[in-house]
Write a protein that holds these residues in place. Structure first.
Motif, PDB file in Angstrom:
ATOM      1  N   VAL A   1      38.596  11.111  11.745  1.00  0.00           N
ATOM      2  CA  VAL A   1      37.292  10.671  12.227  1.00  0.00           C
ATOM      3  C   VAL A   1      36.423  10.294  11.029  1.00  0.00           C
ATOM      4  O   VAL A   1      36.238  11.096  10.105  1.00  0.00           O
ATOM      5  CB  VAL A   1      36.608  11.772  13.066  1.00  0.00           C
TER       6      VAL A   1
ATOM      7  N   GLU B   1      32.752   9.255  10.209  1.00  0.00           N
ATOM      8  CA  GLU B   1      31.406   9.169  10.751  1.00  0.00           C
ATOM      9  C   GLU B   1      30.519   8.245   9.930  1.00  0.00           C
ATOM     10  O   GLU B   1      29.467   7.816  10.412  1.00  0.00           O
ATOM     11  CB  GLU B   1      30.790  10.563  10.811  1.00  0.00           C
ATOM     12  N   THR B   2      30.918   7.953   8.703  1.00  0.00           N
ATOM     13  CA  THR B   2      30.132   7.068   7.844  1.00  0.00           C
ATOM     14  C   THR B   2      31.035   6.029   7.199  1.00  0.00           C
ATOM     15  O   THR B   2      32.249   6.213   7.091  1.00  0.00           O
ATOM     16  CB  THR B   2      29.424   7.855   6.729  1.00  0.00           C
TER      17      THR B   2
ATOM     18  N   ASN C   1      25.513   5.596   8.832  1.00  0.00           N
ATOM     19  CA  ASN C   1      25.969   6.739   9.623  1.00  0.00           C
ATOM     20  C   ASN C   1      26.093   6.320  11.084  1.00  0.00           C
ATOM     21  O   ASN C   1      25.107   5.929  11.721  1.00  0.00           O
ATOM     22  CB  ASN C   1      24.980   7.905   9.488  1.00  0.00           C
TER      23      ASN C   1
ATOM     24  N   TYR D   1      31.740   7.081  16.131  1.00  0.00           N
ATOM     25  CA  TYR D   1      32.440   7.104  14.853  1.00  0.00           C
ATOM     26  C   TYR D   1      33.607   6.128  14.930  1.00  0.00           C
ATOM     27  O   TYR D   1      33.944   5.618  16.002  1.00  0.00           O
ATOM     28  CB  TYR D   1      32.968   8.517  14.528  1.00  0.00           C
ATOM     29  N   ARG D   2      34.198   5.855  13.774  1.00  0.00           N
ATOM     30  CA  ARG D   2      35.464   5.140  13.722  1.00  0.00           C
ATOM     31  C   ARG D   2      36.589   6.163  13.588  1.00  0.00           C
ATOM     32  O   ARG D   2      36.378   7.266  13.085  1.00  0.00           O
ATOM     33  CB  ARG D   2      35.528   4.204  12.510  1.00  0.00           C
TER      34      ARG D   2
END
Length: 380
Positions: free
Chosen positions: A68, A70-71, A86, A98-99
């Motif tokens: 994961v 998130e940024t 973010n 998220y990506r």
């Protein structure tokens, strides 16, 4: 006769197969290879793609295999951070703010295992020709003919299905090749402060650093006109230029390839549909290719299931036309802009990124576009 034949057992073809099978449609997948492809290829999954995979019942398996992120970060080559975005600002829009970093070769077995027993996947069935008739399709393969009512071409940028329809693949090729190396190094130690996804600006040699479950991946632009072997032999030196570890980097594997921006003139030709790279190719910056291909599969296969169930064919025409619009106006435009900006000639863009990162409302609007969330809503 099969109701739908699908050429290609990659993420797009298998997503289309699962979408149709869950609607009760008879499906046969034709894969040219002897098994699923094991190359890493695409590795970024955006929030709307995760939502689609969740609806298909496979997202938990993907999350268990992925990372994961998130940024993600924009950085200066030879310098520090420009801006960090973010993705938590997308929490009002999605349950996946998220990506997920995970090689596509980890997704395809998940999709394959999720297919019901009614779906037949035939390996070593390379498409060699397509003959359309009023009542159906005959697909000539390396293992014999396959008859179907409909055919989906999800067989990549060199699609045999697309060529068989006579469709052009108009566009251009970038003036540089992309060299991608998967390395067995901890880049968070070598480059303190980096995010799981990093776009590094430089007019001479921009680069992208991506973390995947098994490796860090480094993408480097490579001038055209030199031999592939020469450029691959220069890779250790170029990696030392990214970060000097005091020893050669440990390289797991590397590949060098040309990058195109191309699109087929239509994504539906009678009983033949084109999806993913078979329909549109773009550079990988921003991770839009596989994601938009999965979106093609869900939206177009869903429309095809409606037509098979008795809905008017205009539904399928509209879905195909909208996906082509998204490919041109969102995917290709965004990926090309990413390439242009990484080359570092627009100093004002750095200030824009800093201002963007400081403004959650602007960040949210930007990320909705960047992850193709807006393109889906506008095309619905």
């Amino acid at each position: 006769m099969n109701t739908v034949a699908i050429a290609g057992a990659g993420p797009v073809g298998l997503t289309a197969a699962l979408t149709l099978a869950r609607r009760g449609v008879d499906v046969t997948v034709l894969e040219a290879g002897a098994e699923l492809a094991t190359e890493s290829r695409a590795s970024t999954f955006h929030p709307p793609t995760l939502e689609m995979l969740d609806e298909l019942g496979v997202v938990d398996a993907l999350l268990s295999r992925g990372i994961v992120a998130e940024t993600f970060q924009y950085r200066e080559r030879g310098g520090g951070e420009i801006a960090t975005l973010n993705m938590a600002v997308l929490a009002p829009d999605t349950v996946f703010p998220y990506r997920v970093q995970c090689e596509q070769s980890k997704l395809t077995p998940i999709l394959l295992n999720a297919l019901p027993g009614s779906v037949e996947v035939r390996f070593d069935h390379r498409v060699e020709g397509v003959r359309s008739r009023a009542y159906g399709i005959t697909v000539a393969t390396s293992a014999g003919a396959v008859h179907a009512d409909w055919l989906i071409g999800a067989d990549g940028a060199h699609s045999a299905v697309r060529r068989a329809t006579g469709a052009n693949f108009e566009g251009n090729t970038y003036p540089e090749r992309f060299l991608v190396a998967s390395v067995e190094e901890d880049l968070t130690a070598a480059l303190p402060g980096i995010a799981p996804i990093n776009y590094v600006f430089d007019p001479a040699e921009w680069l992208v650093l991506l973390r995947t479950p098994d490796h860090w991946r480094v993408l480097l632009p490579t001038p055209d006109g030199s031999a592939d072997d020469l450029e691959l032999s220069r890779l250790p030196e170029r990696l030392t230029g990214v970060a000097d570890l005091g020893r050669p980097w440990r390289i797991a594997h590397a590949s060098l390839y040309r990058v195109h921006q191309r699109v087929a003139p239509r994504f539906r030709d009678g009983r033949v549909l084109l999806m993913g790279d078979a329909a549109h190719a773009n550079n990988p910056l921003g991770g839009l290719g596989m994601n938009s291909g999965i979106h093609d599969a869900v939206r177009m296969a869903g429309a095809l299931a409606d037509v098979i169930a008795g809905a008017p064919q205009e539904i399928l025409d509209r879905a195909a036309a909208l996906r082509r619009t998204v490919a041109i106006e969102h995917v290709q435009r965004a990926s090309h802009a990413n390439w242009s900006r990484l080359r570092g000639h627009d100093d004002g863009y750095r200030d824009q990124l800093r201002a963007l990162a400081a403004d959650p409302v602007a960040t949210r609007a930007h990320l909705r576009r960047a992850c193709l969330m807006d393109s889906l809503e506008r095309a619905s």
